[in-house]
Design a protein around this motif. Structure first.
Motif, PDB file in Angstrom:
ATOM      1  N   LYS A  65      24.536  -1.038 -37.852  1.00  8.56           N
ATOM      2  CA  LYS A  65      25.163  -2.353 -38.103  1.00  8.56           C
ATOM      3  C   LYS A  65      25.003  -2.788 -39.414  1.00  8.56           C
ATOM      4  O   LYS A  65      23.671  -3.102 -39.840  1.00  8.56           O
ATOM      5  N   ILE A  66      25.996  -3.093 -40.169  1.00  8.12           N
ATOM      6  CA  ILE A  66      25.736  -3.462 -41.432  1.00  8.12           C
ATOM      7  C   ILE A  66      26.347  -4.903 -41.703  1.00  8.12           C
ATOM      8  O   ILE A  66      27.450  -5.242 -41.329  1.00  8.12           O
ATOM      9  N   ALA A  97      20.182 -11.001 -34.512  1.00  9.21           N
ATOM     10  CA  ALA A  97      21.312 -10.317 -34.740  1.00  9.21           C
ATOM     11  C   ALA A  97      20.796  -8.781 -34.802  1.00  9.21           C
ATOM     12  O   ALA A  97      21.671  -7.963 -34.481  1.00  9.21           O
ATOM     13  N   GLU A  98      19.689  -8.454 -35.383  1.00 16.35           N
ATOM     14  CA  GLU A  98      19.165  -7.448 -35.641  1.00 16.35           C
ATOM     15  C   GLU A  98      19.905  -6.400 -36.299  1.00 16.35           C
ATOM     16  O   GLU A  98      20.334  -5.128 -36.094  1.00 16.35           O
ATOM     17  N   PRO A  99      20.582  -6.737 -37.524  1.00 15.24           N
ATOM     18  CA  PRO A  99      21.341  -6.007 -38.535  1.00 15.24           C
ATOM     19  C   PRO A  99      20.457  -4.825 -38.796  1.00 15.24           C
ATOM     20  O   PRO A  99      19.174  -5.044 -39.114  1.00 15.24           O
ATOM     21  N   ASP A 100      21.039  -3.700 -39.011  1.00 14.42           N
ATOM     22  CA  ASP A 100      20.217  -2.537 -39.718  1.00 14.42           C
ATOM     23  C   ASP A 100      20.112  -2.537 -41.193  1.00 14.42           C
ATOM     24  O   ASP A 100      19.160  -2.313 -41.904  1.00 14.42           O
ATOM     25  N   ASP A 110      34.255 -13.303 -47.480  1.00 11.58           N
ATOM     26  CA  ASP A 110      33.020 -12.279 -47.556  1.00 11.58           C
ATOM     27  C   ASP A 110      33.982 -11.026 -46.760  1.00 11.58           C
ATOM     28  O   ASP A 110      34.411 -11.019 -45.687  1.00 11.58           O
ATOM     29  N   HIS A 111      33.627  -9.888 -47.498  1.00  8.91           N
ATOM     30  CA  HIS A 111      34.526  -8.818 -47.063  1.00  8.91           C
ATOM     31  C   HIS A 111      33.480  -7.546 -47.177  1.00  8.91           C
ATOM     32  O   HIS A 111      32.517  -7.557 -47.710  1.00  8.91           O
ATOM     33  N   LEU A 112      33.982  -6.611 -46.177  1.00  9.47           N
ATOM     34  CA  LEU A 112      33.288  -5.398 -45.928  1.00  9.47           C
ATOM     35  C   LEU A 112      34.249  -4.227 -46.165  1.00  9.47           C
ATOM     36  O   LEU A 112      35.158  -3.866 -45.517  1.00  9.47           O
ATOM     37  N   LEU A 147      29.052   0.924 -37.037  1.00 14.09           N
ATOM     38  CA  LEU A 147      29.160   2.008 -37.552  1.00 14.09           C
ATOM     39  C   LEU A 147      28.950   3.067 -36.339  1.00 14.09           C
ATOM     40  O   LEU A 147      27.523   2.915 -36.037  1.00 14.09           O
ATOM     41  N   VAL A 148      29.718   3.976 -35.925  1.00  9.62           N
ATOM     42  CA  VAL A 148      29.039   4.727 -34.828  1.00  9.62           C
ATOM     43  C   VAL A 148      28.162   5.960 -35.893  1.00  9.62           C
ATOM     44  O   VAL A 148      28.426   6.104 -36.940  1.00  9.62           O
TER      45      VAL A 148
END
Length: 258
Positions: A2-3, A25-28, A218-220, A255-256
């Motif tokens: 998770k980003i 949220a625990e993002p990586d 805000d974009h990815l 992302l997988v």
């Protein structure tokens, strides 16, 4: 994996919001913008206590970017966007995290337009586009993540007719974003929400949050090697409603595993 990206609008003044969101949220990986803190005032200890390693590029009062990684230390690969050695604004930092190259950016606002600030924005965008092409040429998993200060389409802005002359929505800026994406990048949020009106920013004025009068700033962006792993993307819009919230909400993607 998770980003996420989060323009915190002052990391020390809103540290409680950031830490609460990290716990929920625990993002990586998290890319932060608008730290508004010099290098020595970044709250490294609090971030580490929350379980995250960090690198950051601070600047007094303005700008500032950081990359956080859960349970790991990001491996810094670049500090500052190439192309202008005289540019001292803290707007780009890059790191390798868990097999992915992460570019965290805070593109200039550019207002008032036209003018010197708008010219700087367009030049910065040109530098980003040149460098992004170099990253793609390596054919590795890359994510360009952050506050791009552009609404790419009319779907990305509340009442677009009111923003036609703004530096966030002028044709030159929108074209620059489209040219960047056309290199082969995937806009993760738009990919997962085609045709949906979705925002990441709500101004503090005129009850913008209450009226949902927002902007998608805000974009990815994902390289082809990473885009094939995209599973989900969304906005944690509820965070904007918290006490002492930033005017931006966190944006994330899953992302997988490769």
């Amino acid at each position: 994996m998770k980003i996420a990206t989060f323009n915190v609008n002052g990391i020390n003044g809103r540290l409680s919001v950031l830490l609460r969101w990290l716990a929920d949220a625990e993002p990586d990986v998290v890319c932060l913008q608008e730290l508004k803190a010099p290098q020595g005032k970044f709250p490294e200890a609090a971030i580490r206590d929350a379980g995250y390693g960090a690198i950051w590029h601070g600047q007094k009062s303005w700008n500032g970017v950081a990359i956080l990684a859960r349970g790991a230390d990001p491996i810094e690969t670049r500090r500052g966007l190439p192309g202008d050695e005289e540019d001292t604004q803290s707007r780009y930092i890059e790191a390798a995290v868990k097999g992915v190259l992460i570019g965290c950016l805070y593109l200039p606002n550019g207002n008032p337009a036209p003018g010197p600030k708008f010219d700087y924005k367009l030049l910065w965008f040109e530098r980003l586009t040149v460098y992004a092409a170099e990253l793609l040429a390596h054919k590795i998993p890359v994510a360009l993540v952050g506050d791009f200060n552009v609404m790419p389409t009319e779907l990305d802005v509340y009442k677009p007719e009111r923003w036609l002359d703004d530096a966030l929505f002028r044709p030159e800026v929108r074209q620059a974003f489209h040219d960047l994406v056309a290199q082969g990048w995937t806009d993760a949020l738009r990919k997962m929400h085609p045709g949906e009106r979705i925002y990441t920013f709500w101004d503090y004025f005129r009850n913008a949050w209450g009226r949902n009068a927002g902007l998608r700033l805000d974009h990815l962006l994902l390289s082809p090697e990473l885009a094939e792993r995209l599973e989900a993307a969304d906005v944690d819009r509820h965070v904007r409603g918290w006490e002492k919230a930033s005017d931006h909400a966190p944006v994330w993607m899953n992302l997988v595993e490769d």
